[in-house]
Design a protein around this motif. Sequence first.
Motif, short mmCIF file in Angstrom:
data_model
loop_
_atom_site.label_atom_id
_atom_site.label_comp_id
_atom_site.label_asym_id
_atom_site.label_seq_id
_atom_site.Cartn_x
_atom_site.Cartn_y
_atom_site.Cartn_z
N ALA A 329 11.32 -16.95 9.04
CA ALA A 329 10.23 -17.28 9.96
C ALA A 329 8.91 -16.67 9.51
CB ALA A 329 10.57 -16.79 11.38
N HIS A 330 8.98 -15.56 8.80
CA HIS A 330 7.78 -15.01 8.17
C HIS A 330 8.20 -14.48 6.80
CE1 HIS A 330 3.62 -13.72 8.22
NE2 HIS A 330 4.01 -12.62 7.60
N ALA A 331 7.65 -15.08 5.77
CA ALA A 331 8.03 -14.72 4.41
C ALA A 331 6.78 -14.49 3.57
CB ALA A 331 8.90 -15.81 3.80
N GLY A 332 6.99 -14.17 2.30
CA GLY A 332 5.87 -13.94 1.39
C GLY A 332 6.41 -13.39 0.08
N THR A 333 5.84 -13.84 -1.02
CA THR A 333 6.34 -13.47 -2.33
C THR A 333 6.25 -11.97 -2.59
OG1 THR A 333 5.69 -15.63 -3.21
CG2 THR A 333 6.07 -13.87 -4.81
N PHE A 334 5.14 -11.38 -2.20
CA PHE A 334 4.89 -10.00 -2.62
C PHE A 334 5.23 -8.97 -1.53
CE2 PHE A 334 2.25 -12.52 -5.48
CZ PHE A 334 2.68 -12.03 -6.69
N ARG A 335 6.37 -9.17 -0.87
CA ARG A 335 6.84 -8.20 0.12
C ARG A 335 7.57 -7.03 -0.52
NH1 ARG A 335 10.54 -11.77 3.66
NH2 ARG A 335 10.65 -12.99 1.73
N GLY A 336 7.88 -7.13 -1.79
CA GLY A 336 8.74 -6.13 -2.42
C GLY A 336 8.04 -5.27 -3.44
N ASN A 337 6.84 -4.83 -3.14
CA ASN A 337 6.04 -4.03 -4.08
C ASN A 337 6.64 -2.63 -4.22
OD1 ASN A 337 4.08 -2.56 -5.49
ND2 ASN A 337 2.38 -3.62 -4.48
N GLN A 338 7.48 -2.44 -5.23
CA GLN A 338 8.21 -1.18 -5.37
C GLN A 338 7.29 0.00 -5.67
OE1 GLN A 338 11.76 -1.07 -4.83
NE2 GLN A 338 11.02 -2.99 -3.98
N LEU A 339 6.25 -0.22 -6.46
CA LEU A 339 5.34 0.88 -6.76
C LEU A 339 4.61 1.34 -5.51
CD1 LEU A 339 3.77 -0.15 -10.20
CD2 LEU A 339 5.80 1.24 -9.73
N ALA A 340 4.23 0.39 -4.66
CA ALA A 340 3.56 0.76 -3.40
C ALA A 340 4.50 1.51 -2.48
CB ALA A 340 3.02 -0.49 -2.71
N MET A 341 5.75 1.09 -2.43
CA MET A 341 6.71 1.79 -1.58
C MET A 341 6.96 3.21 -2.08
SD MET A 341 9.48 -1.23 -0.87
CE MET A 341 8.91 -2.87 -0.43
N ALA A 342 7.03 3.37 -3.41
CA ALA A 342 7.22 4.70 -3.98
C ALA A 342 6.02 5.59 -3.68
CB ALA A 342 7.45 4.60 -5.48
N ALA A 343 4.81 5.07 -3.92
CA ALA A 343 3.60 5.84 -3.65
C ALA A 343 3.43 6.10 -2.16
CB ALA A 343 2.38 5.11 -4.20
N GLY A 344 3.78 5.09 -1.35
CA GLY A 344 3.67 5.25 0.10
C GLY A 344 4.62 6.30 0.63
N ASN A 345 5.84 6.28 0.15
CA ASN A 345 6.82 7.28 0.58
C ASN A 345 6.35 8.69 0.22
OD1 ASN A 345 9.34 8.25 1.60
ND2 ASN A 345 10.07 8.43 -0.51
N ALA A 346 5.84 8.86 -1.00
CA ALA A 346 5.35 10.17 -1.43
C ALA A 346 4.16 10.62 -0.59
CB ALA A 346 4.96 10.12 -2.91
N THR A 347 3.28 9.66 -0.26
CA THR A 347 2.10 9.98 0.56
C THR A 347 2.51 10.40 1.96
OG1 THR A 347 0.67 8.49 -0.70
CG2 THR A 347 0.00 9.01 1.56
N LEU A 348 3.42 9.64 2.57
CA LEU A 348 3.88 9.99 3.92
C LEU A 348 4.55 11.36 3.93
CD1 LEU A 348 5.40 6.55 5.03
CD2 LEU A 348 3.28 7.59 5.86
N ARG A 349 5.38 11.64 2.93
CA ARG A 349 6.05 12.94 2.85
C ARG A 349 5.05 14.07 2.70
NH1 ARG A 349 10.90 13.09 5.10
NH2 ARG A 349 12.35 11.55 4.24
N PHE A 350 4.04 13.85 1.88
CA PHE A 350 3.03 14.88 1.67
C PHE A 350 2.26 15.16 2.97
CE2 PHE A 350 -1.21 16.37 0.53
CZ PHE A 350 -0.91 17.41 -0.33
#
Length: 470
Positions: A329-350
Amino acid sequence: MSMITPTANTPLEFQRRHTGLSQLYCLDSTPILQRQIERESNARSYPRRIPLELKRAQGVYVEDSRGQVYIDCLAGAGTLALGHNHPVAVEAIQNALASGIPLHTLDLSTSIKDAFVQTLFELLPSEFAKDARIQFCGPSGADAVEAAIKLSRTTSSQQTVLSFHGAYHGMTLGTLSLSGNLGPKKSLGGLLAGVQFLPYPCSYRCPFGLTGEQSIDASLHYIRYLLSDPESGITQPAAMILETVQGEGGVIPAPERWLQGLRNITREHGITLILDEIQCGIGRTGDLFAFEQSGITPDVITLSKAIGGGLPLSVMVYRNELDQWQPGAHAGTFRGNQLAMAAGNATLRFIQQEELTTHVRHVGHQLQLLLQGLRAEFDWVGDVRGRGLMLGMEIVDPESSDSLGRPAADGDRASKLQRACLERGLIVELGGRHGATVRFLPPLIISEMEIEHVGQILYQAAQAVHAVFS
């Protein structure tokens, strides 16, 4: 807090070369800037006000191609929570690259994605997180807003969406339909049908001509009456969407009591409450999420900008009860940006581990006092407002008035102040009605010393502008 000291996030090389207090910077065009003018779309925006060819950046500083260094109080419109090239974000990206993990995974799962989700849900208020689902959206915040509207309409038999004057939710046709600024949508047809705009309380420019608690009461009374009036012309809404702190609309924080009132109203009428925290979330206001201060629990929140650690990422988090749409119902090609998720996780943890929200409240208060000092000295500084490190200073013409007798917004003077700041080594942005609000969105790691430096540059720029209008 060791990693937010000046020497850790702003190398001494950048500090030594930031000489904005002793001379004006040259802003002449370079060949690259000239080619940008010749080749890029007429829709480009930031380069018109900030004509810089950037070369390097670290912490709160950016350097242009001529070796001139600026304090960045725009920070990717609030995207760079930890500033430029922060070690924890850079390391997370490097580790992800070295791991050999697929960089593009659509919405397939990976360990990096799972870690990001786990961290985000740990940081969300427990009352919200315990019964929540997450939807990864396209890389822009606008796509998360589009998803939120689609979800609310899917789970309701209604179509109407309530939005607010001064709102900004994106630049797609759907999100422009929900936004207050008329400029980008003047020539467009096919906007989203069924959007009803409501007044957003602002004590300085209340549309009812009221201030303080009276402004809040009037707004809530108006909305209650509208929803109960059989002659209002507005069909039962599916959703209400708002920014907890309006950004592009002029840095206007929603009063806590007003948010609490909206939550009660939306519950009473079965309306999905969507909070757009794309700019004001992730520690920006001194809380991890701006709505936390009010104590409410929304139905949906949209997140982007800082959540990707400086890389494109957006998500929508919502109550499980609303999870009624169908696969795809809601899709998109670039939902799986692994580098952003890695950087985002590190940012949230910090942000969590370093208790950065406490630091944001402290230096935000320091910056607010400096802005209040300017307001006390220059009669064309009309209002100072905001929370944490999301602050605005509205510039006015003290000799002109609006329709309610208040000093008129002065976009021309604000533009001159922005330029004077840039010439002295400080990047700020404009927003609000008539482009008259000078906006401050520095990285959350900015130090007390750097805040003081910002204040000094602002004062020098204000003196220069004052001389022009005297």
